[in-house]
Design an enzyme around this catalytic site. Sequence first.
Site, PDB file in Angstrom:
ATOM      1  N   LYS A  34       0.845  -1.193   0.000  1.00 46.76           N
ATOM      2  CA  LYS A  34       0.000   0.000   0.000  1.00 46.76           C
ATOM      3  C   LYS A  34       0.889   1.254   0.000  1.00 46.76           C
ATOM      4  CE  LYS A  34      -0.569  -0.299   4.997  1.00 46.76           C
ATOM      5  NZ  LYS A  34      -1.337   0.170   6.113  1.00 46.76           N
ATOM      6  N   ARG A 132      -9.751   0.181  15.746  1.00 45.99           N
ATOM      7  CA  ARG A 132      -9.846   0.793  14.418  1.00 45.99           C
ATOM      8  C   ARG A 132     -10.840  -0.050  13.619  1.00 45.99           C
ATOM      9  NH1 ARG A 132      -4.225   1.377  11.055  1.00 45.99           N
ATOM     10  NH2 ARG A 132      -4.715  -0.779  10.616  1.00 45.99           N
ATOM     11  N   HIS A 161      -5.210  -6.998  13.700  1.00 50.63           N
ATOM     12  CA  HIS A 161      -3.984  -6.196  13.564  1.00 50.63           C
ATOM     13  C   HIS A 161      -3.514  -5.775  14.950  1.00 50.63           C
ATOM     14  CE1 HIS A 161      -1.064  -3.990  11.342  1.00 50.63           C
ATOM     15  NE2 HIS A 161      -1.540  -2.790  11.609  1.00 50.63           N
ATOM     16  N   MET A 309      10.030  24.242   0.849  1.00 51.43           N
ATOM     17  CA  MET A 309       9.225  23.342   0.026  1.00 51.43           C
ATOM     18  C   MET A 309      10.104  22.558  -0.949  1.00 51.43           C
ATOM     19  SD  MET A 309       5.943  24.150  -2.416  1.00 51.43           S
ATOM     20  CE  MET A 309       4.923  24.866  -1.162  1.00 51.43           C
TER      21      MET A 309
HETATM   22  C1  LIG Z   1      -3.538  -4.339   8.370  1.00 50.80           C
HETATM   23  C2  LIG Z   1      -2.068  -4.210   8.186  1.00 50.80           C
HETATM   24  N1  LIG Z   1      -1.313  -5.311   8.125  1.00 50.80           N
HETATM   25  C3  LIG Z   1       0.023  -5.270   7.953  1.00 50.80           C
HETATM   26  C4  LIG Z   1       0.674  -4.062   7.829  1.00 50.80           C
HETATM   27  C5  LIG Z   1       2.178  -4.053   7.642  1.00 50.80           C
HETATM   28  O1  LIG Z   1       2.826  -3.466   8.727  1.00 50.80           O
HETATM   29  P1  LIG Z   1       4.447  -3.433   8.775  1.00 50.80           P
HETATM   30  O2  LIG Z   1       4.869  -2.501   7.703  1.00 50.80           O
HETATM   31  O3  LIG Z   1       4.745  -2.894  10.124  1.00 50.80           O
HETATM   32  O4  LIG Z   1       4.888  -4.817   8.539  1.00 50.80           O
HETATM   33  C6  LIG Z   1      -0.065  -2.879   7.884  1.00 50.80           C
HETATM   34  C7  LIG Z   1       0.626  -1.586   7.783  1.00 50.80           C
HETATM   35  O5  LIG Z   1       0.313  -0.593   8.323  1.00 50.80           O
HETATM   36  C8  LIG Z   1      -1.465  -2.960   8.049  1.00 50.80           C
HETATM   37  O6  LIG Z   1      -2.222  -1.863   8.104  1.00 50.80           O
END
Ligand SMILES: Cc1ncc(COP(=O)(O)O)c(C=O)c1O
Length: 377
Positions: A34, A132, A161, A309
């Site tokens: 993401k 959340r 999570h 900036m």
């Molecule tokens: C639902 C969920 N799973 C996994 C992750 C991955 O986290 P990380 O980058 O700490 O491994 C995230 C990241 O924010 C997340 O929102």
Amino acid sequence: MNAWLEVDISAIRRNVAAVRSLVGSRVQVMAIVKADGYGHGAVRAARAALTGGASSLGVANAAEGAELRAAGIDAPILVLGCGLPEQMPEVVARGLMQTLATEGVARALSQAATAARCEAGVHIKVDTGMGRLGVRPHEALAFARLVSNLPGLRIEGVFSHLATADHDDVTYAREQAARFEEVLTNFERAGVRTPLRHLANSAATIRFPEMRLDMVRTGLLTYGLNPLSSPLTEIELVTALTWKSRIACIKEVDAGERLGYAGLHVTERPTRIACVPVGYADGYPRALSNAGWVLVGGQRCAVVGAICMDQMLVDVGGVAAQPGDEVVLIGEQMGRRITANDLADAQGTVVHEVVARLGHRPPRIYLNEEPSPEATQ
Ligand SMILES: Cc1ncc(COP(=O)(O)O)c(C=O)c1O
């Protein structure tokens, strides 16, 4: 080029392969791509992660999933956000899996899937203490039953999570895991099938082997970023990202001169100040005004004054620097390093924020990509 990001694709491949061998063959790896692959470029990161052995990809929303599909990636993709009812036709059209935690979205997805005469894979999200997204543990079984009775939906997983997987005190993470276990036991007793049970992010993948369950969801580890405050001994990672620029110009200044907006820095001695064409619009945090450093000539040089900036000022008084010389903002130069974790620590934030906020302005230069099949013909 004023500044650019070098992304070592082979590092992403190797990191995912390292996670794979850490967790063993019975645990799947979902690479989290993401926020444009944590700033590295989602499509390239996703391809590299899949080559490294990831079974699936995680994105925040349907649009991020659509970008991967448009690039020809056909691996399973889970939308980690709950989405909105009106986004469900796109989820179906792109063949994405959707996180479900509300009845409204579940019904909208069911309608979209039945209208398209197909089945949508879903993962049920349980809120075990993050506060959340997710159904409460005591509501999880009823929600899973509702989802399994809706036409066009296929439950592929259940997950939660962790809020504190990287904290020294492990109590809360263990409490969350225990609540999740209880939900899973209830599902099993009630005969609700959830093929993939998953809980662990990067920090938990390293620290809590018992929380790896059927799959881990690793973001930071994919990119070679350390989720913990101490060096990792369990896994060898390769940092994928280097952020570079060049000195635009250098100015001699006297002691007592004020530099930059608000005159935030006053020189204590005569020195040389380099202007580097990187600012907060590129993703270099303004919070690092008078607080960051960059590498020039293999030396750590202080960022002085306010980050603008598009530019920043750097004290290069101790280095024989010249206009055009390379500046490293994240990465290695002549054996010295500045990590994304260093920048996060210096401004009291998490490393996720440092990379996710890298702007679109610096072009990404991809290194060590595998040649495409067409190129080798
Ligand atoms: C639902 C969920 N799973 C996994 C992750 C991955 O986290 P990380 O980058 O700490 O491994 C995230 C990241 O924010 C997340 O929102």
